[in-house]
Design a protein around this motif. Structure first.
Motif: not given
Length: 322
Positions: A57-69
């Motif tokens: 998979y390819i993942g992405v992390f938002d440091p502001g919300s601390e959420t992953f997709r």
């Protein structure tokens, strides 16, 4: 070519132990999916993209919300590395099926570019040159290559059996430097002639794994087998080496340069994993902080003065630099 071992591990460790007040601040986030998250890059929105090497998979992390997709990619890809490119795409190395892909972060659709040679079966590490090209290594297939991002055209150079091309970095002349991890040599490719030459390091049993270039065009490398970092003088190719604080068994691996021209690299020996900073001006270790597990690749994000990395503990991590 000459080489000098300038510092002992013990001496460097004493320097490192005296600078903890100036240490980088490390934080790690567990990734909810198994699959060896690694090799992150930061896009223009500050999002951190990474591959799930064994999770496909390819993942992405938002440091502001601390959420992953998570984005699913084609079966068998085993992505090894990615870059958040200037064209807005997320380009990734298909280490398991001989391809390089471009993920559209808005739609999740992928454009696939196959290697023109079947033997180039495992694209490994990618780096964008700012001129519309991606340079890359092919470890087991023993190639280095250049991909034209607009057309998808691929050029390859075979580096010789068991050379194991690995990391890649550019100097100020646009030349691509590659580690030949199966040897004690580095390769450099001229972007105009697309010709490859080699630069040896001094010890036959050394194994250089990642490479970086400082502002003075010196080429730096980690010697995974010898527990050292090394510097190749521009022009003369004179080599100087320093033993890492963890000693000859410390297994230096990932490497980047920050905005103060300091070398940051990882030590990956079992149960002794650290992020280390070396200042070329003073020739001293100026930081050494513990991390959860081995860091195999990392990037420096200048706007936030952070280093982003993945670890073998299934984490995505950030080091805020002092």
């Amino acid at each position: 070519m000459r080489t000098r071992i300038l510092c002992t591990a013990a001496a460097l460790l004493l320097v490192a132990e005296g600078i903890q007040a100036q240490s980088a601040v490390v934080r790690e986030w567990p990734v909810e999916w198994e699959g060896r998250p690694r090799d992150p890059d930061v896009d223009r929105q500050g999002r951190v993209w990474f591959v799930g090497q064994t999770g496909n998979y390819i993942g992405v992390f938002d440091p502001g919300s601390e959420t992953f997709r998570r984005f699913e990619i084609e079966d068998g890809t085993r992505p090894h590395n990615l870059i958040a490119a200037a064209d807005g795409g997320i380009w990734y190395a298909g280490n398991g099926n001989g391809r390089i892909g471009r993920l559209d972060p808005e739609t999740g659709e992928a454009r696939i570019i196959m290697m023109p040679e079947e033997a180039a079966r495992d694209p490994h590490t990618l780096l964008e040159d700012g001129k519309g090209n991606i340079w890359f290594s092919v470890q087991q297939g023993a190639y280095v290559g250049r991909l034209a991002m607009e057309t998808g055209d691929v050029q390859l150079i075979h580096t010789g059996e068991r050379t194991r091309p690995y990391g890649v970095a550019f100097d100020s002349r646009g030349r691509a430097w590659f580690n030949l991890f199966g040897t004690n040599r580095l390769a450099v490719v001229d972007p105009e002639s697309f010709q490859l030459s080699e630069v040896p390091t001094p010890r036959a049993d050394s194994r250089n794994r990642r490479v970086a270039v400082t502002a003075d065009d010196a080429v730096w490398y980690t010697d995974f087998a010898g527990g050292r970092i090394g510097r190749i003088e521009p022009g003369t190719h004179e080599v100087r080496e320093w033993v890492s604080p963890g000693g000859e068994g410390s297994q230096p691996y990932a490497m980047v340069v920050d905005d103060r021209n300091r070398i940051w690299y990882s030590e990956c020996a079992r149960d002794n994993t650290y992020l280390v900073a070396f200042d070329p001006a003073s020739e001293e270790v100026v930081d050494r902080v513990s991390v959860s597990s081995c860091i195999r690749h990392m990037v420096f994000h200048q706007p936030s003065r952070t280093i982003w990395f993945g670890t073998d503990a299934n984490n995505i991590g950030r080091a805020q630099l002092p």
